[in-house]
Design a protein around this motif. Structure first.
Motif, PDB file in Angstrom:
ATOM      1  N   GLY A  93       0.809  -1.210   0.000  1.00  0.00           N
ATOM      2  CA  GLY A  93       0.000   0.000   0.000  1.00  0.00           C
ATOM      3  C   GLY A  93       0.841   1.257   0.000  1.00  0.00           C
ATOM      4  O   GLY A  93       2.074   1.221   0.090  1.00  0.00           O
TER       5      GLY A  93
ATOM      6  N   LEU B 117       1.478   5.216   1.560  1.00  0.00           N
ATOM      7  CA  LEU B 117       1.362   6.046   2.757  1.00  0.00           C
ATOM      8  C   LEU B 117       1.711   7.477   2.382  1.00  0.00           C
ATOM      9  O   LEU B 117       2.799   7.740   1.884  1.00  0.00           O
TER      10      LEU B 117
ATOM     11  N   ASN C  34      -7.199   3.082  -4.576  1.00  0.00           N
ATOM     12  CA  ASN C  34      -7.454   2.504  -3.256  1.00  0.00           C
ATOM     13  C   ASN C  34      -6.231   1.830  -2.660  1.00  0.00           C
ATOM     14  O   ASN C  34      -6.295   1.265  -1.561  1.00  0.00           O
ATOM     15  N   ASP C  35      -5.087   1.885  -3.375  1.00  0.00           N
ATOM     16  CA  ASP C  35      -3.824   1.456  -2.767  1.00  0.00           C
ATOM     17  C   ASP C  35      -3.313   2.494  -1.756  1.00  0.00           C
ATOM     18  O   ASP C  35      -2.410   2.205  -0.979  1.00  0.00           O
ATOM     19  N   LEU C  36      -3.880   3.703  -1.806  1.00  0.00           N
ATOM     20  CA  LEU C  36      -3.562   4.696  -0.780  1.00  0.00           C
ATOM     21  C   LEU C  36      -4.301   4.290   0.488  1.00  0.00           C
ATOM     22  O   LEU C  36      -5.516   4.394   0.585  1.00  0.00           O
ATOM     23  N   LYS C  37      -3.538   3.804   1.465  1.00  0.00           N
ATOM     24  CA  LYS C  37      -4.136   3.224   2.667  1.00  0.00           C
ATOM     25  C   LYS C  37      -4.202   4.182   3.853  1.00  0.00           C
ATOM     26  O   LYS C  37      -5.094   4.071   4.690  1.00  0.00           O
ATOM     27  N   LEU C  38      -3.222   5.099   3.940  1.00  0.00           N
ATOM     28  CA  LEU C  38      -3.165   5.959   5.123  1.00  0.00           C
ATOM     29  C   LEU C  38      -2.626   7.332   4.752  1.00  0.00           C
ATOM     30  O   LEU C  38      -1.635   7.447   4.022  1.00  0.00           O
TER      31      LEU C  38
ATOM     32  N   ARG D 143      -9.520  10.753   1.503  1.00  0.00           N
ATOM     33  CA  ARG D 143     -10.321   9.669   2.098  1.00  0.00           C
ATOM     34  C   ARG D 143     -11.572   9.404   1.272  1.00  0.00           C
ATOM     35  O   ARG D 143     -11.933   8.242   1.031  1.00  0.00           O
TER      36      ARG D 143
ATOM     37  N   SER E 138     -10.297   7.618  -2.102  1.00  0.00           N
ATOM     38  CA  SER E 138      -9.562   6.347  -2.054  1.00  0.00           C
ATOM     39  C   SER E 138     -10.045   5.379  -0.983  1.00  0.00           C
ATOM     40  O   SER E 138      -9.715   4.195  -1.033  1.00  0.00           O
TER      41      SER E 138
ATOM     42  N   CYS F  80      -9.042   5.677   2.076  1.00  0.00           N
ATOM     43  CA  CYS F  80      -7.933   5.571   3.029  1.00  0.00           C
ATOM     44  C   CYS F  80      -8.368   6.032   4.417  1.00  0.00           C
ATOM     45  O   CYS F  80      -9.418   6.655   4.603  1.00  0.00           O
ATOM     46  N   GLN F  81      -7.543   5.729   5.401  1.00  0.00           N
ATOM     47  CA  GLN F  81      -7.729   6.236   6.750  1.00  0.00           C
ATOM     48  C   GLN F  81      -6.918   7.514   6.928  1.00  0.00           C
ATOM     49  O   GLN F  81      -5.897   7.715   6.260  1.00  0.00           O
TER      50      GLN F  81
END
Length: 255
Positions: A25, A27, A53-57, A75, A78, A80-81
């Motif tokens: 992912g 970051l 959606n590979d952007l996770k955080l 967010r 994607s 993401c959190q």
């Protein structure tokens, strides 16, 4: 063992953007400005050839326009959190917070103009609902080789991000580059916390330091000495600056 493939540095609207690429992912080390969202998303999908959606955080190191302005849009786009410091309350709370938020937006627009950037919409909500509240020295969820460090002083909730395998640290606005020298940012609301934060990073003895305004630097003795010499003993804030200018204007008129 590091899972970091590469740390990508992009030129943002008024700051450097750092995107950590891992196999599992992506970051984003800071929330950017609203004006940076399309550029980062395009880089992910077209340059890295990875789904959004590979952007996770996305970490928000503090609430200023070039560090928090794009977080919610990332967010929404994607899934993401968003992670930020575990500090209670909102930075921009109450009437003073409302006014300071607009002041910071105007300051960001002024910086953009000075950098020759076109006028863009950089508005964002002054209140952030994060998914993850990070404590000091807590690993980032999903990216455990990265660790959050409390480095307050600029505001009450500043974070730095330490990458242990490469022994590098992203310090956001802990220091900024002006005319080739590294100095404290504006504002500094908590001078004692600020000095302790500088000491904290110095004690890490990092191999390299990533700045939001200045790129990657080496933390030499000269840099440290100059930064400490310029560190304020009293708060340097929007309102104190305004009052100081008013006093100077009054004294000049009286003279």
């Amino acid at each position: 063992m590091s899972t970091l493939i590469k740390l990508h540095q992009l030129d943002g609207y008024i700051q450097s953007i750092y995107l950590a690429e891992h196999h599992h992912g992506l970051l984003l080390l800071d929330g950017c400005s609203r004006a940076d969202v399309d550029k980062v998303c395009q880089f992910i999908t077209e340059e890295l050839n990875r789904p959004l959606n590979d952007l996770k955080l996305v970490v928000v190191t503090h609430m200023h326009p070039d560090h928090a302005g794009g977080a919610v849009k990332f967010r929404n786009l994607s899934g993401c959190q968003i992670a930020t410091a575990n500090v209670s309350g909102d930075w921009y709370q109450g009437l003073d917070g409302f006014l300071m938020h607009w002041s910071d937006l105007l300051l960001a627009k002024w910086v953009a103009k000075r950098k020759g950037q076109p006028a863009k919409n950089i508005w964002y909500n002054r209140k952030l609902k994060a998914d993850v509240m990070l404590n000091d020295e807590e690993p980032l969820p999903g990216f455990i080789e990265w660790k959050a460090l409390f480095t307050q002083g600029h505001t009450d909730r500043d974070l730095s991000l330490y990458h242990a395998p490469t022994h590098h640290v992203y310090v956001a606005d802990l220091m900024v580059t002006v005319k080739g020298r590294y100095i404290p940012p504006f504002p500094v609301f908590y001078p004692n916390r600020y000095k302790a934060s500088v000491d904290k990073i110095v004690q890490l003895k990092p191999r390299g330091v990533w700045l939001a305004h200045g790129g990657e630097i080496e933390l030499t003795e000269e840099v440290i000495a100059h930064l400490r010499a310029r560190s304020p003993n009293r708060p340097i804030t929007h309102w104190r600056s305004v009052k100081a200018k008013v006093r100077r204007a009054i004294f000049k008129k009286a003279a």
